[in-house]
Design a protein around this motif. Structure first.
Motif, PDB file in Angstrom:
ATOM      1  N   CYS A 156      -8.966   6.894   6.190  1.00  5.72           N
ATOM      2  CA  CYS A 156      -9.696   8.135   6.498  1.00  5.72           C
ATOM      3  C   CYS A 156     -10.732   8.497   5.438  1.00  5.72           C
ATOM      4  O   CYS A 156     -11.450   9.485   5.592  1.00  5.72           O
ATOM      5  CB  CYS A 156      -8.714   9.294   6.695  1.00  5.72           C
ATOM      6  SG  CYS A 156      -8.016   9.911   5.154  1.00  5.72           S
ATOM      7  N   GLY A 157     -10.761   7.723   4.325  1.00  6.54           N
ATOM      8  CA  GLY A 157     -11.782   7.960   3.296  1.00  6.54           C
ATOM      9  C   GLY A 157     -11.445   9.076   2.327  1.00  6.54           C
ATOM     10  O   GLY A 157     -12.227   9.382   1.435  1.00  6.54           O
ATOM     11  N   ASP A 158     -10.275   9.689   2.490  1.00  4.24           N
ATOM     12  CA  ASP A 158      -9.944  10.831   1.617  1.00  4.24           C
ATOM     13  C   ASP A 158      -9.337  10.365   0.286  1.00  4.24           C
ATOM     14  O   ASP A 158      -9.259   9.168  -0.007  1.00  4.24           O
ATOM     15  CB  ASP A 158      -9.013  11.800   2.369  1.00  4.24           C
ATOM     16  CG  ASP A 158      -9.431  13.244   2.136  1.00  4.24           C
ATOM     17  OD1 ASP A 158      -9.450  13.653   0.954  1.00  4.24           O
ATOM     18  OD2 ASP A 158      -9.777  13.941   3.107  1.00  4.24           O
ATOM     19  N   THR A 159      -8.857  11.335  -0.475  1.00  3.34           N
ATOM     20  CA  THR A 159      -8.419  11.096  -1.856  1.00  3.34           C
ATOM     21  C   THR A 159      -7.057  10.400  -1.921  1.00  3.34           C
ATOM     22  O   THR A 159      -6.138  10.736  -1.173  1.00  3.34           O
ATOM     23  CB  THR A 159      -8.302  12.476  -2.562  1.00  3.34           C
ATOM     24  OG1 THR A 159      -9.496  13.185  -2.292  1.00  3.34           O
ATOM     25  CG2 THR A 159      -8.098  12.331  -4.053  1.00  3.34           C
ATOM     26  N   LEU A 160      -6.925   9.470  -2.885  1.00  2.00           N
ATOM     27  CA  LEU A 160      -5.653   8.785  -3.099  1.00  2.00           C
ATOM     28  C   LEU A 160      -4.934   9.366  -4.307  1.00  2.00           C
ATOM     29  O   LEU A 160      -5.564   9.880  -5.227  1.00  2.00           O
ATOM     30  CB  LEU A 160      -5.894   7.291  -3.328  1.00  2.00           C
ATOM     31  CG  LEU A 160      -6.519   6.519  -2.174  1.00  2.00           C
ATOM     32  CD1 LEU A 160      -6.777   5.074  -2.595  1.00  2.00           C
ATOM     33  CD2 LEU A 160      -5.623   6.565  -0.939  1.00  2.00           C
ATOM     34  N   ARG A 161      -3.614   9.201  -4.296  1.00  2.00           N
ATOM     35  CA  ARG A 161      -2.772   9.605  -5.427  1.00  2.00           C
ATOM     36  C   ARG A 161      -1.765   8.485  -5.671  1.00  2.00           C
ATOM     37  O   ARG A 161      -1.539   7.648  -4.783  1.00  2.00           O
ATOM     38  CB  ARG A 161      -2.038  10.902  -5.103  1.00  2.00           C
ATOM     39  CG  ARG A 161      -1.219  10.808  -3.801  1.00  2.00           C
ATOM     40  CD  ARG A 161      -0.128  11.851  -3.722  1.00  2.00           C
ATOM     41  NE  ARG A 161       0.930  11.525  -4.671  1.00  2.00           N
ATOM     42  CZ  ARG A 161       1.963  12.315  -4.948  1.00  2.00           C
ATOM     43  NH1 ARG A 161       2.077  13.462  -4.330  1.00  2.00           N
ATOM     44  NH2 ARG A 161       2.887  11.945  -5.807  1.00  2.00           N
ATOM     45  N   PRO A 162      -1.130   8.431  -6.847  1.00  2.00           N
ATOM     46  CA  PRO A 162      -0.090   7.424  -7.047  1.00  2.00           C
ATOM     47  C   PRO A 162       1.051   7.648  -6.044  1.00  2.00           C
ATOM     48  O   PRO A 162       1.412   8.799  -5.772  1.00  2.00           O
ATOM     49  CB  PRO A 162       0.381   7.685  -8.480  1.00  2.00           C
ATOM     50  CG  PRO A 162      -0.739   8.429  -9.147  1.00  2.00           C
ATOM     51  CD  PRO A 162      -1.384   9.239  -8.065  1.00  2.00           C
ATOM     52  N   ASP A 163       1.584   6.553  -5.499  1.00  2.00           N
ATOM     53  CA  ASP A 163       2.679   6.658  -4.509  1.00  2.00           C
ATOM     54  C   ASP A 163       4.021   6.744  -5.245  1.00  2.00           C
ATOM     55  O   ASP A 163       4.881   5.871  -5.111  1.00  2.00           O
ATOM     56  CB  ASP A 163       2.638   5.456  -3.558  1.00  2.00           C
ATOM     57  CG  ASP A 163       3.619   5.624  -2.397  1.00  2.00           C
ATOM     58  OD1 ASP A 163       3.966   6.781  -2.075  1.00  2.00           O
ATOM     59  OD2 ASP A 163       4.036   4.597  -1.830  1.00  2.00           O
ATOM     60  N   VAL A 164       4.153   7.772  -6.064  1.00  2.00           N
ATOM     61  CA  VAL A 164       5.381   7.985  -6.843  1.00  2.00           C
ATOM     62  C   VAL A 164       5.875   9.398  -6.571  1.00  2.00           C
ATOM     63  O   VAL A 164       5.131  10.239  -6.072  1.00  2.00           O
ATOM     64  CB  VAL A 164       5.138   7.807  -8.365  1.00  2.00           C
ATOM     65  CG1 VAL A 164       4.709   6.394  -8.696  1.00  2.00           C
ATOM     66  CG2 VAL A 164       4.104   8.811  -8.859  1.00  2.00           C
ATOM     67  N   VAL A 165       7.152   9.611  -6.906  1.00  2.00           N
ATOM     68  CA  VAL A 165       7.738  10.938  -6.681  1.00  2.00           C
ATOM     69  C   VAL A 165       7.761  11.682  -8.007  1.00  2.00           C
ATOM     70  O   VAL A 165       8.491  11.307  -8.934  1.00  2.00           O
ATOM     71  CB  VAL A 165       9.160  10.822  -6.097  1.00  2.00           C
ATOM     72  CG1 VAL A 165       9.725  12.214  -5.816  1.00  2.00           C
ATOM     73  CG2 VAL A 165       9.163   9.971  -4.845  1.00  2.00           C
ATOM     74  N   LEU A 166       6.956  12.708  -8.077  1.00  2.00           N
ATOM     75  CA  LEU A 166       6.862  13.490  -9.308  1.00  2.00           C
ATOM     76  C   LEU A 166       7.876  14.634  -9.249  1.00  2.00           C
ATOM     77  O   LEU A 166       8.414  14.939  -8.182  1.00  2.00           O
ATOM     78  CB  LEU A 166       5.432  14.026  -9.449  1.00  2.00           C
ATOM     79  CG  LEU A 166       4.349  12.929  -9.408  1.00  2.00           C
ATOM     80  CD1 LEU A 166       2.968  13.540  -9.251  1.00  2.00           C
ATOM     81  CD2 LEU A 166       4.403  12.064 -10.672  1.00  2.00           C
ATOM     82  N   PHE A 167       8.135  15.240 -10.401  1.00  2.00           N
ATOM     83  CA  PHE A 167       9.076  16.365 -10.432  1.00  2.00           C
ATOM     84  C   PHE A 167       8.647  17.441  -9.453  1.00  2.00           C
ATOM     85  O   PHE A 167       7.471  17.796  -9.383  1.00  2.00           O
ATOM     86  CB  PHE A 167       9.180  16.959 -11.830  1.00  2.00           C
ATOM     87  CG  PHE A 167      10.216  16.273 -12.660  1.00  2.00           C
ATOM     88  CD1 PHE A 167      11.557  16.280 -12.275  1.00  2.00           C
ATOM     89  CD2 PHE A 167       9.877  15.610 -13.808  1.00  2.00           C
ATOM     90  CE1 PHE A 167      12.520  15.648 -13.025  1.00  2.00           C
ATOM     91  CE2 PHE A 167      10.826  14.961 -14.574  1.00  2.00           C
ATOM     92  CZ  PHE A 167      12.153  14.982 -14.173  1.00  2.00           C
ATOM     93  N   GLY A 168       9.632  17.933  -8.717  1.00  2.00           N
ATOM     94  CA  GLY A 168       9.364  19.012  -7.761  1.00  2.00           C
ATOM     95  C   GLY A 168       8.880  18.505  -6.424  1.00  2.00           C
ATOM     96  O   GLY A 168       8.647  19.305  -5.521  1.00  2.00           O
ATOM     97  N   GLU A 169       8.712  17.163  -6.288  1.00  2.00           N
ATOM     98  CA  GLU A 169       8.270  16.620  -5.006  1.00  2.00           C
ATOM     99  C   GLU A 169       9.457  16.045  -4.239  1.00  2.00           C
ATOM    100  O   GLU A 169      10.489  15.699  -4.818  1.00  2.00           O
ATOM    101  CB  GLU A 169       7.231  15.510  -5.234  1.00  2.00           C
ATOM    102  CG  GLU A 169       5.939  16.018  -5.842  1.00  2.00           C
ATOM    103  CD  GLU A 169       4.841  14.967  -5.838  1.00  2.00           C
ATOM    104  OE1 GLU A 169       3.703  15.328  -5.546  1.00  2.00           O
ATOM    105  OE2 GLU A 169       5.122  13.786  -6.140  1.00  2.00           O
TER     106      GLU A 169
END
Ligand code: BJW
Ligand code: ZN
Length: 244
Positions: A156-169
Motif C-alpha cells: 500500500c506504500g505506507d510506513t513500515l515499522r519493525p515487526d517486533v512486540v514492544l512494551f505495551g503492545e
C-alpha cells in the motif's frame, strides 16, 4: 586454570527426558548470550541506546513518538546480529526436533538464531528484528541478512515499522494462545535463559506446571520462576544443553 565442571542433571530429569513426547521449550535472551547477543537485563550493551533504557526505546509509546529512532535502534541491533552465529544451545534445541515427537519451541528472542540453527515452526512471541510490518495494512516484509530494509510498504506504500512486540503492545495474533495450549498439555517444560519478568511469556511455565508438567529452568542465575520449577540447573545454556 579454571576446573571444568559438568552441570548436575538429576536422574529424575534424565528419566523425564527419555520418556517425554510433548515438550515445551521457552527461551529468552540468555540462550543467545553465548553467541554474543547482549541480554536486556544482564547489563549488556543493548540495555541502553543513546542514553535511553531499552524499555523506553523498545516501547509502543516511543514508536508513536519517534519511529525513526526505533528503526535506528533495530538497524543497529541487526548490524550486531549479522556477524553472529547460533551457539551450542541453539543447536542442541534444534536437535530436539528429532528427539521429541511433540516439541514446541517458543522464543521471546527477535534475533532469528533458532531458525538459523535449524529449528522449524518457532513460535516468535515478540516477533523478529528481521521483518518489517506495515503500520496500515500489516503486510510483512522480510529483511534479508545482507540487504537494506525496504523504505515503504510494497502493498500500500505506507510506513513500515519493525515487526517486533514492544512494551505495551499486543502479541502477534494467535501466538500466545497457541503456546498456552501447548503449555497446558506438555509433560516436560524447559525455561532457558529468560529472566521470567515479561508477561505473558512468563505465564507459560506457570501454566505447564499447573497442568502437571515437570518444569526445568536453565540459567546461571535464579529468577522469579525458579521456585515453581521442579529442577533448576545453574549454568550457561550452551554448557548445560550440550550434556543433557
Ligand atoms: C543466561 C545466559 C546463558 C545470561 N545461558 N541464561 C502482567 C503483570 C505485569 C505487567 C504485565 C503483565 N502482562 C503484561 C504486562 C505488561 C508488560 C510486562 O510484562 N511488563 C513487565 C516487565 C512488568 N508486557 C507487555 O507489555 C507485553 N504485551 C502485553 O502483554 O500486551 C497486553 C497488555 C499491554 C499492556 C498492559 C497489560 C497487557 C509485550 C511484551 C513485549 C516485550 N518486548 C521486549 C522487547 C522486544 C523488542 C526488542 O528486542 O527490543 O522483549 S522487552 C524484552 O524483554 C524483550 C525480551 O523478549 C523480553 C524478555 O527478556 P528475556 O528474554 O527474559 O531477557 P533478560 O535480559 O530479561 O534475561 C536474560 C536472562 O538470561 C537472565 O535471567 C540471565 O541470567 C540469563 N542468562 N546468560 C542461560 N549463557
Ligand atoms: Zn501496507
Amino acid at each position: 586454570m579454571k576446573p571444568i565442571t559438568s552441570p548436575h542433571i538429576s536422574a529424575e530429569l534424565r528419566r523425564r527426558v527419555n520418556a517425554a513426547k510433548n515438550v515445551l521449550v521457552l527461551t529468552g535472551a540468555g540462550v543467545s548470550a553465548e553467541s554474543g547477543v547482549p541480554t536486556f537485563r544482564g547489563g549488556g550493551n543493548s540495555a541502553r541506546w543513546k542514553g535511553l533504557p531499552f524499555d523506553v526505546i523498545s516501547s509502543g509509546a516511543m514508536l508513536e513518538r519517534n519511529l525513526p529512532a526505533v528503526w535506528e535502534w533495530f538497524d543497529y541491533r541487526r548490524d550486531v546480529l549479522r556477524a553472529l552465529e547460533p551457539n551450542a544451545a541453539h543447536h542442541a534445541i534444534a536437535s530436539w526436533q528429532e528427539r521429541f515427537a511433540g516439541l514446541t519451541l517458543v522464543t521471546q528472542n527477535v534475533d532469528g538464531l533458532h531458525q538459523r540453527a535449524g529449528s522449524r515452526n518457532v513460535v516468535e512471541l515478540h516477533g523478529s528484528a528481521w521483518r518489517a510490518r506495515c503500520t496500515v495494512c500489516r503486510f510483512v516484509h522480510e529483511i534479508t541478512r545482507d540487504g537494506a530494509r525496504p523504505e515503504a510498504c510494497d502493498d500500500c506504500g505506507d510506513t513500515l515499522r519493525p515487526d517486533v512486540v514492544l512494551f505495551g503492545e499486543m502479541l502477534p495474533p494467535g501466538a500466545i494462545e497457541f503456546a498456552l495450549e501447548r503449555a497446558a498439555r506438555c509433560e516436560l517444560c524447559f525455561v532457558i535463559g529468560t529472566s521470567g519478568l515479561v508477561y505473558p511469556a512468563a505465564s507459560l511455565p506457570e501454566v505447564a506446571k499447573s497442568a502437571g508438567a515437570f518444569v526445568c529452568e536453565v540459567n546461571p542465575e535464579r529468577t522469579p520462576l525458579s521456585n515453581l520449577c521442579d529442577e533448576v540447573i545453574t549454568g550457561k545454556a550452551g554448557d548445560v544443553l550440550s550434556v543433557l
